[in-house]
Write a protein that holds these residues in place. Structure first.
Motif, PDB file in Angstrom:
ATOM      1  N   LYS A 207      -9.122  -1.476  -3.151  1.00  0.00           N
ATOM      2  CA  LYS A 207      -9.084  -0.352  -2.024  1.00  0.00           C
ATOM      3  C   LYS A 207      -7.799   0.352  -2.205  1.00  0.00           C
ATOM      4  N   ILE A 208      -6.676  -0.302  -2.312  1.00  0.00           N
ATOM      5  CA  ILE A 208      -5.465   0.472  -2.513  1.00  0.00           C
ATOM      6  C   ILE A 208      -5.354   1.540  -3.701  1.00  0.00           C
TER       7      ILE A 208
ATOM      8  N   LYS B 284       1.700   9.313  -5.698  1.00  0.00           N
ATOM      9  CA  LYS B 284       1.908  10.723  -5.356  1.00  0.00           C
ATOM     10  C   LYS B 284       3.088  11.463  -6.413  1.00  0.00           C
TER      11      LYS B 284
ATOM     12  N   ASP C  26      -7.983   2.580  -5.263  1.00  0.00           N
ATOM     13  CA  ASP C  26      -9.115   3.529  -5.139  1.00  0.00           C
ATOM     14  C   ASP C  26      -8.390   4.695  -4.372  1.00  0.00           C
ATOM     15  N   SER C  27      -7.649   4.509  -3.319  1.00  0.00           N
ATOM     16  CA  SER C  27      -6.744   5.596  -2.594  1.00  0.00           C
ATOM     17  C   SER C  27      -5.689   6.043  -3.544  1.00  0.00           C
ATOM     18  N   ALA C  28      -5.172   5.507  -4.237  1.00  0.00           N
ATOM     19  CA  ALA C  28      -4.071   5.985  -5.115  1.00  0.00           C
ATOM     20  C   ALA C  28      -4.794   6.829  -6.153  1.00  0.00           C
TER      21      ALA C  28
ATOM     22  N   SER D 270       0.799  -1.110   0.259  1.00  0.00           N
ATOM     23  CA  SER D 270      -0.206  -0.069  -0.172  1.00  0.00           C
ATOM     24  C   SER D 270       0.954   1.252   0.101  1.00  0.00           C
TER      25      SER D 270
ATOM     26  N   LYS E  39      -7.280   8.675  -5.921  1.00  0.00           N
ATOM     27  CA  LYS E  39      -7.849   9.926  -5.167  1.00  0.00           C
ATOM     28  C   LYS E  39      -6.666  10.978  -4.960  1.00  0.00           C
ATOM     29  N   LEU E  40      -5.364  10.587  -4.825  1.00  0.00           N
ATOM     30  CA  LEU E  40      -4.238  11.485  -4.817  1.00  0.00           C
ATOM     31  C   LEU E  40      -4.092  12.359  -5.895  1.00  0.00           C
TER      32      LEU E  40
ATOM     33  N   LEU F   9       0.894   4.019  -3.101  1.00  0.00           N
ATOM     34  CA  LEU F   9       0.629   5.392  -2.658  1.00  0.00           C
ATOM     35  C   LEU F   9       1.563   6.173  -3.029  1.00  0.00           C
TER      36      LEU F   9
END
Length: 282
Positions: free
Chosen positions: A191-192, A167, A194-196, A159, A198-199, A163
């Motif tokens: 899930k990972i 970035k 999706d978080s990525a 994760s 969103k950055l 991420l």
């Protein structure tokens, strides 16, 4: 009244002679020890019993518990059996503790997880000292917990890697780009990813993919800003185009969708199709 046993019956008392109890039947002395009707095998000498092992202890009614014990050669076997199981669990524990990088080899990791699970399954029906059996079971479960902690650490590392990758990528995307498609490092789940994505503050349409060799899956997640949603282009239609290549089925809404597919060797082709579809649609 019908008596089940003849009168008199044999009574056994622990620590206090029965004759002393009979001298004063109304005394409380019988409440300080175990006074039982003898319904079992009689021995001339308790030394004939040999080793004595309590194999189970359970409640059978309110305020009443039952113990099951084995003696003689069977008790000896139970003790030796427990010693062998303890050595096997200890050896597994030492193997796991000595190799903290075990999680990097998923095949080897799965084999060790199965070994710990099989040990507990093998232990459950065994006739051992009940206290020792529970102790060995707890030791095996401790190994399972240690393996779980390794797995969590590995997933956290994946994760963090993805991420950080997101970035850095988000800094390189130019304002003029309407869409962005990228294959992230291996091992990400929905899930990972999706978080990525969103950055990314720009562009408005992003599709991320990652392959998971352990599961034999490709994971894809798409996000499309409302301002870019059209009849023939949105997150759902975009992800379904990818599914045509990787297999599986996608689901979601116009602004967010994801999918998994089995064709992990076609992830590069899926990324190309995703770029072409977005290029023609936007």
């Amino acid at each position: 009244m019908i008596l089940a046993y003849p009168d008199p019956v044999r009574v056994v008392c622990v620590g206090i002679p029965v004759e002393k109890l009979l001298e004063n039947p109304n005394s409380d002395i019988g409440l300080t020890t175990s006074v039982e009707f003898c319904g079992g095998t009689h021995l001339k000498n308790v030394g004939h019993i040999g080793r004595f092992v309590i194999s189970s202890e359970e409640a059978i009614a309110k305020g009443i518990r039952r113990i099951v014990a084995i003696t003689g050669p069977d008790a000896e076997k139970a003790i030796h059996r427990a010693e062998r199981m303890e050595k096997r669990v200890q050896a597994l524990k030492e193997k796991v503790e000595a190799d903290k990088n075990l999680i990097t080899d998923r095949k080897k990791y799965k084999e060790v997880v199965k070994e710990a699970y099989d040990l507990i399954e093998e232990l459950n029906p065994m006739q051992l000292q009940c206290w020792r059996k529970e102790k060995i079971r707890e030791q095996a479960r401790a190994v399972q917990k240690l393996l779980d902690s390794y797995d969590r650490q590995a997933k956290a590392a994946i994760s963090d890697k993805i991420l950080n990758e997101a970035k850095e990528l988000s800094k390189t995307v130019e304002d003029g780009h309407k869409f962005f498609v990228h294959i992230f490092s291996e091992g990400a789940n929905g899930k990972i990813l999706d978080s990525a994505i969103k950055l990314f503050k720009k562009p408005g349409a992003i599709l991320a993919l990652s392959r998971n060799d352990e599961l034999g899956k490709v994971v894809a997640v798409a996000k499309v800003d409302k301002s870019l949603v059209q009849n023939d282009f949105n997150a759902s239609t975009w992800i379904n185009k990818v599914c045509e290549v990787i297999g599986g089925k996608g689901g979601g809404k116009e602004v967010q969708a994801q999918a998994t597919g089995d064709a992990i060797d076609k992830i590069e082709e899926a990324a190309v199709i995703a770029r072409k579809f977005a290029e023609l649609s936007l």
